[in-house]
Structure formats: structure tokens, C-alpha cells
Motif scaffolding. Structure first.
Motif, PDB file in Angstrom:
ATOM      1  N   ALA A 128      91.736  50.554  54.870  1.00 59.92           N
ATOM      2  CA  ALA A 128      92.731  50.300  55.901  1.00 59.92           C
ATOM      3  C   ALA A 128      93.393  48.934  55.757  1.00 59.92           C
ATOM      4  O   ALA A 128      94.407  48.663  56.392  1.00 59.92           O
ATOM      5  CB  ALA A 128      92.090  50.419  57.288  1.00 59.92           C
ATOM      6  N   THR A 499      86.209  57.135  56.115  1.00 67.51           N
ATOM      7  CA  THR A 499      87.520  56.508  55.974  1.00 67.51           C
ATOM      8  C   THR A 499      88.441  57.465  55.241  1.00 67.51           C
ATOM      9  O   THR A 499      88.062  58.022  54.202  1.00 67.51           O
ATOM     10  CB  THR A 499      87.430  55.185  55.194  1.00 67.51           C
ATOM     11  OG1 THR A 499      86.537  54.298  55.853  1.00 67.51           O
ATOM     12  CG2 THR A 499      88.789  54.522  55.104  1.00 67.51           C
ATOM     13  N   ARG A 500      89.638  57.672  55.782  1.00 63.52           N
ATOM     14  CA  ARG A 500      90.646  58.497  55.146  1.00 63.52           C
ATOM     15  C   ARG A 500      91.947  57.700  55.073  1.00 63.52           C
ATOM     16  O   ARG A 500      92.497  57.301  56.092  1.00 63.52           O
ATOM     17  CB  ARG A 500      90.877  59.799  55.925  1.00 63.52           C
ATOM     18  CG  ARG A 500      89.651  60.693  56.019  1.00 63.52           C
ATOM     19  CD  ARG A 500      89.317  61.319  54.665  1.00 63.52           C
ATOM     20  NE  ARG A 500      88.156  62.215  54.760  1.00 63.52           N
ATOM     21  CZ  ARG A 500      86.907  61.845  54.521  1.00 63.52           C
ATOM     22  NH1 ARG A 500      86.650  60.588  54.174  1.00 63.52           N
ATOM     23  NH2 ARG A 500      85.915  62.702  54.608  1.00 63.52           N
ATOM     24  N   GLN A 540      98.951  55.800  56.249  1.00 67.03           N
ATOM     25  CA  GLN A 540      98.101  56.217  57.365  1.00 67.03           C
ATOM     26  C   GLN A 540      96.652  55.936  57.009  1.00 67.03           C
ATOM     27  O   GLN A 540      96.228  56.145  55.872  1.00 67.03           O
ATOM     28  CB  GLN A 540      98.285  57.700  57.663  1.00 67.03           C
ATOM     29  CG  GLN A 540      97.361  58.224  58.768  1.00 67.03           C
ATOM     30  CD  GLN A 540      97.674  59.654  59.154  1.00 67.03           C
ATOM     31  OE1 GLN A 540      98.800  59.983  59.471  1.00 67.03           O
ATOM     32  NE2 GLN A 540      96.659  60.513  59.097  1.00 67.03           N
ATOM     33  N   VAL A 542      92.518  56.124  58.713  1.00 70.09           N
ATOM     34  CA  VAL A 542      91.558  56.469  59.765  1.00 70.09           C
ATOM     35  C   VAL A 542      90.197  55.960  59.334  1.00 70.09           C
ATOM     36  O   VAL A 542      89.713  56.297  58.248  1.00 70.09           O
ATOM     37  CB  VAL A 542      91.492  57.991  60.005  1.00 70.09           C
ATOM     38  CG1 VAL A 542      90.414  58.319  61.027  1.00 70.09           C
ATOM     39  CG2 VAL A 542      92.839  58.529  60.455  1.00 70.09           C
ATOM     40  N   ALA A 544      86.548  56.128  60.942  1.00 68.84           N
ATOM     41  CA  ALA A 544      85.842  56.782  62.044  1.00 68.84           C
ATOM     42  C   ALA A 544      84.344  56.524  61.923  1.00 68.84           C
ATOM     43  O   ALA A 544      83.631  57.262  61.223  1.00 68.84           O
ATOM     44  CB  ALA A 544      86.135  58.279  62.029  1.00 68.84           C
ATOM     45  N   PRO A 562      86.417  51.552  65.460  1.00 71.02           N
ATOM     46  CA  PRO A 562      87.281  52.517  64.761  1.00 71.02           C
ATOM     47  C   PRO A 562      88.693  51.970  64.556  1.00 71.02           C
ATOM     48  O   PRO A 562      89.158  51.099  65.289  1.00 71.02           O
ATOM     49  CB  PRO A 562      87.273  53.728  65.691  1.00 71.02           C
ATOM     50  CG  PRO A 562      86.970  53.162  67.046  1.00 71.02           C
ATOM     51  CD  PRO A 562      86.052  52.003  66.801  1.00 71.02           C
ATOM     52  N   HIS A 564      92.619  53.613  63.656  1.00 71.61           N
ATOM     53  CA  HIS A 564      93.434  54.805  63.462  1.00 71.61           C
ATOM     54  C   HIS A 564      94.888  54.414  63.690  1.00 71.61           C
ATOM     55  O   HIS A 564      95.262  53.988  64.769  1.00 71.61           O
ATOM     56  CB  HIS A 564      93.033  55.924  64.432  1.00 71.61           C
ATOM     57  CG  HIS A 564      93.759  57.215  64.186  1.00 71.61           C
ATOM     58  ND1 HIS A 564      93.663  58.304  65.014  1.00 71.61           N
ATOM     59  CD2 HIS A 564      94.608  57.586  63.185  1.00 71.61           C
ATOM     60  CE1 HIS A 564      94.416  59.294  64.559  1.00 71.61           C
ATOM     61  NE2 HIS A 564      94.992  58.868  63.442  1.00 71.61           N
ATOM     62  N   ARG A 566      99.212  54.505  61.808  1.00 70.96           N
ATOM     63  CA  ARG A 566     100.137  54.773  60.716  1.00 70.96           C
ATOM     64  C   ARG A 566     101.425  53.991  60.950  1.00 70.96           C
ATOM     65  O   ARG A 566     101.739  53.587  62.068  1.00 70.96           O
ATOM     66  CB  ARG A 566     100.448  56.255  60.585  1.00 70.96           C
ATOM     67  CG  ARG A 566     101.330  56.809  61.708  1.00 70.96           C
ATOM     68  CD  ARG A 566     101.859  58.189  61.383  1.00 70.96           C
ATOM     69  NE  ARG A 566     100.807  59.185  61.277  1.00 70.96           N
ATOM     70  CZ  ARG A 566     101.004  60.409  60.792  1.00 70.96           C
ATOM     71  NH1 ARG A 566     102.192  60.759  60.336  1.00 70.96           N
ATOM     72  NH2 ARG A 566     100.015  61.271  60.760  1.00 70.96           N
ATOM     73  N   SER A 642      92.985  47.797  64.324  1.00 71.95           N
ATOM     74  CA  SER A 642      91.534  47.752  64.477  1.00 71.95           C
ATOM     75  C   SER A 642      91.163  47.275  65.871  1.00 71.95           C
ATOM     76  O   SER A 642      91.787  46.363  66.424  1.00 71.95           O
ATOM     77  CB  SER A 642      90.909  46.838  63.419  1.00 71.95           C
ATOM     78  OG  SER A 642      91.330  45.507  63.589  1.00 71.95           O
TER      79      SER A 642
END
Length: 1000
Positions: A128, A499-500, A540, A542, A544, A562, A564, A566, A642
Motif C-alpha cells: 500500500a 494485502t491486495r 487500489q 486493501v 485486511a 486496516p 482500504h 483507491r 491507513s
């Protein structure tokens, strides 16, 4: 017969060459008749093709041969050796705080300010923060790497503040090539095996090619306990203090963490630990009274890694097919899977807990200490509660292990072609995704641990929890070794996080010259050239974490909230190159360039970046170049989104005994007692050891800020390219750079906040209501550590745009190559080549906020500077290579050097310094703060034995020079580890490596 040109080509390809000379990667072409086409190339930093590899800004190229000569199995290791690179906190020699990535950091401005490209297109982020993991690129597919040092946002967009690393892949490969390499230390550990293969196919008509590749790497660990200098945590008498004689390694004592296996209990301004003995209840021993003189400490070093293990798989393909001159369809497909574990010592408990008066684990003496005002007649055994500060190492729970399983893939599809009339286009789209599964084990649940400390007895007289919910098991911390397996099972904790990261990017550009419109200078041969286009990019991310990790309901790893979010950006860009004079007296070339990019972010608003530069070559021997660039970096998703949480950051509490009268030299100042009390320290705790942040780590409140704006950087450079026609085989460059970053996004350094509050020089009135003091939040015991919050204290260090960063320095490079026959010797003696690359950076200045003086951290290391790790003023690499007459054997010696470093606390306190002290951090009088300059020597060679088989081998750090030793607490745990700075200095000693390449 042995040919001169062949010799020079081989020598040049064997070296690390910069764009100082036109021979950097492609070779200097001989004079070409006017009616013959001149081959052009695209050099990193511009989309407009040009002849040769001259550039208006410095570009260094790393050839494939350099990868072989260094014995590296990943790209990051070779890049990190460049003098323009600074140490990064995420690589194979980073354990604590590592994410299992391989990042690069140009100029020390941070990994997020170095843009990484593959064939001129962005590589997808790994996290991120927008950092790129270079380990996803297999070395076997790399043709060469170009490093553009300087802002390049006008050409490539956000993140190119410090510069660009552009990895150029091999094209139109045909046949089969397999490569295998192996390396290990002379301690027979750290074994690394790498195997990769390429297979290329061209179409029958020669218009298309597909190359597929595969790569496998297995890297074994090296523990700090495997080296004599890393087996014990070291303290210096000056910085952390010593309870034992400082006789180890020239002036250190064995130290460690106050969170010991025995445990420490603090109450009433005093600290105790359970006495040793057999099973059953024991009493408490006051620290500092009698023998031992202090509380026991825990040696956390041995189980930490110097080199983290890693397993990597990678495969993919690159290809193209030219339907016509106008349509050349190309693609790149990459996939990698990296598995990296890290390991820390067992969980340290550092917090405030409570127990009840009737706890059966308490002895009468312990009950009297914790409940001095109670008697059985006046206090209820279950409802009367007393808080106490508690530190302990949960050895019963095993080590804290963290694993990162990261898969990454990227798909690039595009088309390019000739539009006629000197015009061409490039249109592409790409999608990349990184998935990271993170597993953390060996921690403990805060809530369960607190629940297990409230204990009563059942009807049979057995200890039981007052609150029996969740299967509570009572916890005995008042007896050494008293924590039972049932209690461990109750509080032990494993946590997970996913993490994505996704990136979409579409871009198109058109490039050509305006000769058809008559835009040609009357004194120039080439017309004005332009390139323009547009780009749309969406990022983007994520992150989590599970509930325990998100809320900080753990005792060892700390909370990770977490993330999340974009954002997207739409951009338009353009470049122009204007040759003014060519081929005239005193003006072989006079040329100017310009570039502009407009970026519209949906969150951060609109921002512009631009560049103008010029080159003047009065003769073929000299070329002067200068440029000014406005670069930008948009805030990344982590900085924007964050959530706020706590982090263990390096720091020393000025209100502890380290800042008190008589010990003020640890900080360079002493605050007033009234100020300490005014900021929340109980009167009896001011200047006490109980306020010391355990292991030198206080608690910071960190988090994102959705109102952040893009950073802007002004980059100026001026340089000289020297390619003397009268000195065949020699070339050199020298370039001055000046980079100033405004609106620098950073959290305030924790120690800087404390200094701004408590230092009488910065807060003359010792006002507890000053802006800095408002960022200091203490718990009821006056501490600024402990988790979670509440009841722990913390220092607010949230991200903002108020900081500034500036670096200034000089890059220099020189190359010389010759045959011995040119010196009147026998041709059979072969040839020799020299390459020197150096960087002198006397300014690395960080200003945390407009009210704080800027701190020049060049040549410094320690707890005050933002990077904490050493920031050398001078670094150089000097390689000497010999090539056999038949070009089949190369032998090479590399000398790597970094200059000495000074301790920042001493520097900024104005105290005198002494002479370099070797492996000791400082002498017993505390007058010496130096790490001496360091030199390493590597030898390597390659041998083409024929029939498509070539061998290579070598030894790095042939003198087995061990790293400089420093106090374990003086820097960030991510950079000060194993009693040294493992990302800056070689932490493990001599490496042997060998490899073989087979081509069919």
C-alpha cells in the motif's frame, strides 16, 4: 586475428558503464555516410529517440555482465551497490520490520521516491506504500538496467523524484539458455541456489518472437547467533549504559531487553523481579539493591536473522509480432511467488496490568508491596485491584515468526508502429496485481493475558480465574517459570493479514520530428523532435488484518490497522527537443529540451511537472549539460487511508534517568522537573529508570491523512561529459545535483517531537502547553510506551505535508579500456579496463516542520536523523578487469568504499568528537562517535569455455571484514540490528559463488 574493435566491445560490455560515454550499453558507432540511416535509441528520461547514449541528465547503465561478476541472484543487490543508492530497510539482510521485499532507494530520499520501470512501463506495486519489489524480475531475462538520477515526473509521472530505475529486458531471444548459480559464506551457511531458463522462438517470416522464462531461487538463513559479533546484544557505556564492565569488542558490554524471561514488576517508583528458586511462590527482589545490581536482561539477538530465508518462483513470457510496419503487437506476462519468513525473539510484554489482592500466586511480601494499604480485614480479595507496570519475555510461547507469501503478476499488451513521415506511436494497457498473505505467530492476546492475572481459588483451593470466560487459565507472573502450559494455550495468539494491490494503467504517445513543417534550425542537421500523449492510471490497495492485529490486541507485534482505498489520475504530457547548432566550430552540438505533464488526481487535485534542459558540445571532446526539473509524488494509499495505530519507534524519554541531572549527555540536554510533571509524569517518577523506553523503543501514534497533497521537488543538475579523441578508450563524467522536496510527506520523528518539547534550547520557557508538548501523551505512570492505547502512552507522529528534504552532491564516473598491445606489449597479454563510479553527497538535510531547524544528516547515523541508518558522504566503486586475447576469460577486482560516519546525537549536541574507534562505538569517556570508513574487495571472473557453455565464480569481501559494531538501541530496529547496520555494511562476511550458463 585478434581485432581491436572486438576487444573494446567485450571490455565495455564487461563493465558497469554510465551514459557518460556513448559506449554504455550499445556501442559508439563509427562514422556513417550521410546517405546511410543513423540508428537511434531511446534512453531512460525521454521518449524521443536519439543517437548514442548521451543524455541531458546523468544515466548509469548496468550491463548483464555486471550481474554475473557480482554473483548476485537478484537485481536489488546489484543496484544497492551503486554509490547513488542508500541502504533500504527491506532486503535480504533486514529482519525486523521486513516485508519480504527487495526495494531500492536513490539518494536516500526513500523507496517511494524512486520509480521502477520495466521497458519504460511501470512495474506494479508490492504494498500500500506503492513500493516495488524488484525480486519479481528474474535476472536471466534482464539485458541491462538504466538508472536515471534526477526528477523525471514530466516524462513518467508520479514517484520519479529521486530518479528512475528502468529494467530493459532481452528482446528477440532465440534458442535455449539455462543458468544455475550457487553461493555460500565461508561459515558454510547462507546457501543460495538460483536456477533459471529462457526459451525463445521466432516466426518463420522473422516478424515475431516469443520468449518464455522460468526462475527458481532458494536462500537459506543466517542467524545473528551464528556470528561471534552478533551472538549478544551490545550496549555502549555512553548510550545505553552498562551494568557490567565494557570489555567486549573494544568497549561494549553485553546487554539486552528489560523484558527478561524472569520478568519485572514496577510499582511505587521501584522495580522488582521474582527471585530464583524452585517451584512454588517466591518473593520479589528490588532491582539495584545488593546483587545483582540491576534487573535481569534478555539477550534477544541469537534467534534473529542476519539473512532472511527466501523461496522464489517466477515465470512468464515476452513477445511481439509485426503485422506491418504500422502494427507491431507486443506483450509481457510476468508472474512470481515469493515466500519469505522473518523471526524475532519471544514476545516482550511492556505494559500496565493489574492483579487482585487475593491472588493466590502472591506471597505475603509481594502482596505487601503491591497493596501497601491493605489488610485481609480492609480489602476484598477479589474486587480490590492494584495496577503495576510489567515487563517480561514470554519464552514459554516460542519465537515470534512472521511469514510473507507474495504472488504478483502483470499483463502488458500494446501496439506500436511507424506512422510515416518520421512519426511513430506506442499504445498500451496493463494490469498488475500483488497478493500477500501474512501470518504472525508466537504473540499473546492482551485481553486474555490481563484476564488471567485476576485469580482466586475454587472450593478445592486450586487457582482459577475470577472471570472464567473464554476458557481462562490463571497466569502466575510472580514466580520465575510460573507460567503454565495451560496459561500459554489461553493467551497464545496467531494473527493473519491479507494485502491486495491492483494497478491499471493505459497510455499512448506519438513521437516524431517536425522537419516536414520546416522546423529545422538553419545551423542544425536534425529537425525539432516532439513526443506527446496521455495516460490514465488507477491504484487500489486493501490491507485486511484480523481483529486482533487491527485493534492491537497483542503484546509483541503491535497493532496494524486496516487500509482500504483507491485513487486515479488522468494525465497529459509532451516533450520537445530542439537542436540549435550542429557540426560547427565551437558548437558540435547546442541543443535544448523541454517536457511538461499535467496530472489530475481525483483526491489530491491537479499538479504540474515540467523540465527544461540543454546540452552544449564545443568539440567532440567535451559536452556540458544542465537541467531543471519539477517533479511530483502523489501521496500513496497507505499515507492517505491507513487508520491510526501505534508503532514502536526509536526514542529516549527526556524525563527518564537518561535525561536527568548527571545523565544529560545521553540526550545533550536536561529538561526541568516541572515540565516533566506538567506533561504527566508523577513527581516521584521524574528522572527515574522506570520511564526508559524498553529496548530504546517508545510508542508512536501513526496513521494516514486523507488531506495530504502531492510532494513537489525541484531538481537542478549541471555536468560535464569528457570523451577525449586524443585519449582513446577514456571517458568520464561529473555531475552536480541539487534536489529540494517541499511538502515532504512524513510522520514527525518521535525523538524530534520529544526534543522540541523538552529541550530548553527549543522550549526556553519549558511550557507544557507548547505545540510539541501537546503531541506527548503519557499514561498514569508517566510512560510513553505500552500497548494498547489506552492505557499506554504515546507520541503523536501522524503523516503531514509540513516537512522538507534536500540533498546535494556530485556524481562522477570514469572509464578507461585498452589493449596491452597499445602500450607496446604483446597482444597475447590481452587487455585491461578500469571503471570508477563515485558519489559525494555532503548535504542530506531534513526539516521536520517550519518551526524546526533543518538537520543535515549527511555522514551521520543514530536516533535523531529520519533515516537512522548511516548516510555516507562519499561512496565509490572501482573495478579493474582483465580480458584474455580471445575474449573468453575475464578476471575482475572490485573495490567498494564508504566514508566514515558520526553519531548524530553528538553532532547535534555540539559535543567534541575524538578519533575513529574501530569496532567500538565510543570510548569510555563518551568522546568518540565515529564509525570508521569501510572498504571491501571482491574478486570474480568469467570463462567462456566454448560450445555454448560459460562459467563464472568469485569471492565477495575477500578479506572477510566484519561490520562495525554499534549500540543495539541507537537506531530504528529495522536498520540497527545484530549490533550493526546490516543494510549498509556486510553483516555476514566472505561469500563464495559460482555459476554456469548453457546456451543451445
Amino acid at each position: 586475428m585478434y581485432q581491436t574493435n572486438q576487444m573494446k566491445r567485450s571490455l565495455r560490455s564487461a563493465l558497469l558503464l554510465g551514459a557518460a560515454s556513448a559506449a554504455a550499453v550499445s556501442l559508439a558507432a563509427p562514422a556513417i555516410a550521410q546517405d546511410q540511416p543513423v540508428e537511434t535509441v531511446v534512453v531512460t528520461g525521454s521518449r524521443i529517440p536519439q543517437t548514442g547514449l548521451y543524455s541531458s541528465s546523468p544515466v548509469t547503465a548496468i550491463g548483464k555482465q555486471e550481474l554475473k561478476l557480482t554473483g548476485s541472484t537478484n537485481i536489488e543487490n546489484v543496484l544497492r551497490m551503486l554509490p547513488s543508492m542508500e541502504s533500504d530497510v527491506d532486503n535480504q539482510f533486514t529482519n525486523n520490520a521486513s516485508g519480504g521485499e527487495n526495494n531500492v532507494d536513490l539518494r536516500g530520499l526513500g523507496t517511494t521516491r524512486t520509480l521502477v520501470l520495466v521497458d519504460g512501463k511501470r512495474l506494479q506495486p508490492a504494498d500500500a506504500l506503492g513500493e516495488v519489489d524488484l525480486s519479481v524480475i528474474p535476472p536471466g531475462l534482464v539485458d541491462h538496467i538504466e538508472v536515471y538520477t534526477g526528477g523525471a515526473s514530466a516524462v513518467y509521472g508520479s514517484d520519479a523524484i529521486a530518479g528512475v530505475v528502468n529494467v530493459i529486458l532481452r528482446k528477440d531471444f532465440e534458442g535455449f539458455e539455462a543458468d544455475a548459480s550457487y553461493k555460500q559464506t565461508d561459515h558454510s551457511d547462507g546457501q543460495t541456489t538460483d536456477v533459471n531458463a529462457l526459451m525463445g522462438f521466432s516466426s518463420a517470416d522473422g516478424r515475431g518472437n516469443v520468449t518464455i522464462y522460468g526462475d527458481y531461487q532458494d536462500r537459506q538463513p543466517i542467524f545473528q547467533g551464528d556470528r561471534v559479533y552478533g551472538a549478544h546484544a551490545l550496549n555502549s557505556p555512553f548510550f545505553s549504559g552498562c551494568g557490567t564492565p565494557a570489555t567486549h569488542f573494544g568497549g561494549f558490554c553485553f546487554g539486552g531487553s528489560g523484558s527478561s524471561a524472569e520478568g519485572q514488576i514496577a510499582t511505587g517508583g521501584l522495580t522488582y523481579f521474582p527471585s530464583a528458586g524452585g517451584s512454588g511462590t517466591s518473593d520479589l527482589v528490588q532491582c539495584g539493591s545488593g546483587a545483582p545490581a540491576g534487573c535481569p536482561v534478555y539477550n534477544f539477538n541469537p534467534v534473529n536473522y542476519y539473512q532472511t530465508p527466501n523461496i522464489r518462483y517466477a515465470f512468464g513470457a515476452v513477445g511481439h509480432y509485426e503485422i506491418s510496419k504500422m502494427f507491431d503487437i507486443y506483450t509481457r506476462l510476468t508472474f512470481s511467488d515469493n515466500f519469505t519468513p522473518t523471526q524475532l525473539a519471544p514476545t516482550p510484554i511492556i505494559s500496565t496490568f493489574a492483579t487482585n489482592y487475593g491472588n493466590p500466586f502472591l506471597s505475603d511480601q509481594e502482596r505487601g508491596i503491591l497493596f501497601p494499604d491493605c489488610t485481609p480485614a480492609t480489602c476484598d480479595p477479589n474486587s480490590t485491584i492494584a495496577p503495576f507496570g510489567f515487563r517480561r519475555r514470554l519464552v514459554e510461547n516460542g519465537n515470534r515468526d512472521q511469514t510473507f507469501d507474495r504472488t504478483a503478476y502483470q499483463i502488458v499488451i500494446g501496439t506500436k508502429g511507424d506512422l510515416g513521415g518520421g512519426w511513430s506511436y506506442d499504445l498500451s494497457g496493463q494490469y498488475g496485481q500483488t497478493n500477500t498473505d501474512q501470518r504472525l505467530t508466537g504473540d499473546a492476546k492482551f485481553n486474555n493475558f490481563a484476564q488471567g492475572l485476576l485469580v482466586t481459588t475454587d472450593a478445592a483451593g486450586n487457582p482459577v480465574c475470577i472471570d472464567p470466560s473464554n476458557g481462562c487459565a490463571p497466569i502466575d507472573v510472580f514466580t520465575q517459570g510460573g507460567i503454565s502450559p495451560a496459561a500459554v494455550q489461553f493467551f497464545t495468539l496467531a494473527m493473519d493479514a491479507i494485502t491486495r494491490i491492483q494497478q491499471w494503467d493505459a497510455q499512448g504517445s506519438v513521437t516524431g520530428d517536425l522537419g516536414g513543417f520546416g522546423l529545422v534550425s538553419p545551423w542544425a542537421k536534425n529537425p525539432v523532435a516532439v513526443s506527446f500523449g496521455g495516460e490514465y492510471r488507477q491504484e487500489q490497495a486493501v490491507f485486511a488484518p484480523d481483529d486482533n492485529l487491527a485493534t492491537g490486541n497483542d503484546l509483541g507485534f503491535g497493532g496494524s490497522p486496516p487500509v482500504h482505498g483507491r485513487y486515479n489520475v488522468t494525465e497529459g504530457f509532451g516533450e520537445v527537443r530542439v537542436p540549435i547548432i550542429e557540426g560547427m566550430r565551437f558548437a558540435e552540438l547546442l541543443q535544448v529540451e523541454g517536457a511538461y505533464r499535467y496530472s489530475s488526481y481525483n483526491l489530491a487535485g491537479a499538479v504540474s511537472s515540467y523540465k527544461y534542459s540543454g546540452e552544449w558540445a564545443p568539440t567532440d571532446d567535451f559536452r556540458f549539460r544542465a537541467s531543471y526539473e519539477r517533479a511530483v509524488r502523489a501521496p500513496n494509499i497507505n499515507e492517505l487511508f491507513s487508520a491510526q495505530g501505534v508503532s514502536a519507534n526509536s526514542g529516549k524519554d527526556p524525563c527518564s534517568d537518561l535525561g536527568g541531572p548527571g545523565n544529560g549527555n545521553a540526550l545533550g540536554y536536561s529538561p526541568s522537573k516541572a515540565l516533566c510533571q506538567g506533561t504527566g509524569v508523577p513527581g516521584n517518577a521524574v528522572f527515574s529508570s522506570g520511564l526508559e523506553c524498553p529496548a530504546g523503543q517508545c510508542t508512536a501514534l501513526v496513521g494516514g491523512n486523507p488531506n495530504l497533497k502531492p510532494e513537489t521537488a525541484d531538481t537542478r543538475s549541471i555536468g560535464l561529459v569528457f570523451t577525449p579523441t586524443f585519449f582513446d578508450g577514456f571517458s568520464a563524467t561529473i555531475d552536480y545535483y541539487n534536489i529540494k522536496v517541499g511538502g515532504f510527506i512524513a510522520g514527525l520523528p518521535l525523538q524530534l517531537v520529544l526534543n522540541n518539547c523538552y529541550d530548553p534550547a527549543k522550549n526556553p520557557n519549558q511550557d507544557p502547553n507548547s505545540a510539541a508538548c501537546q503531541l506527548v501523551h503519557r499514561n498514569n505512570a508517566g510512560e510513553i510506551f505500552g500497548e494498547p492505547v489506552p492505557p499506554g502512552g504515546d507520541v503523536t507522529t501522524l503523516s503531514s505535508n509540513i516537512a522538507r528534504y534536500a540533498v546535494k552532491g556530485w556524481d562522477m564516473e570514469a572509464n578507461y579500456q585498452a589493449q596491452f598491445a597499445d602500450w607496446g606489449m604483446e597482444p597475447a597479454w590481452g587487455g585491461i579496463a578500469f571503471n570508477f563510479v563515485g558519489n559525494y553527497q555532503p548535504v542530506s538535510k531534513f526539516q521536520a516542520d517550519p518551526t524546526t531547524a533543518a538537520q543535515n544528516c549527511a555522514g551521520l547515523f543514530g536516533s535523531i536523523c529520519i533515516n537512522s541508518a548511516p548516510t555516507p558522504k562519499w561512496k565509490h566503486n572501482f573495478r579493474v578487469s582483465w580480458l584474455s586475447p580471445d575474449n573468453d576469460i575475464t578476471l575482475s577486482l572490485l573495490w567498494r568504499h564508504i566514508s566514515q560516519e558520526s553519531f548524530d546525537v553528538m553532532k547535534f549536541s555540539g559535543k567534541a568528537t575524538g578519533t575513529p574507534c574501530g569496532y567500538a562505538f565510543c570510548d569510555l569517556a563518551g568522546n568518540d562517535d565515529h564509525i570508521p570508513s569501510f572498504d571491501w574487495f571482491d574478486v570474480s571472473g568469467t570463462w567462456d569455455i566454448g560450445h555454448g557453455i560459460s562459467l563464472r565464480g568469485g569471492v565477495t569481501n575477500i578479506l572477510n571484514k566484519r561490520p562495525p559494531l554499534v549500540d543495539i538501541n541507537l537506531g530504528l530496529a529495522s536498520v540497527d540490528s545484530g549490533n550493526t547496520f546490516p543494510s549498509t555494511y556486510d553483516p555476514v562476511g566472505r561469500f563464495f559463488f559460482g555459476g554456469v550458463t548453457v546456451k543451445l
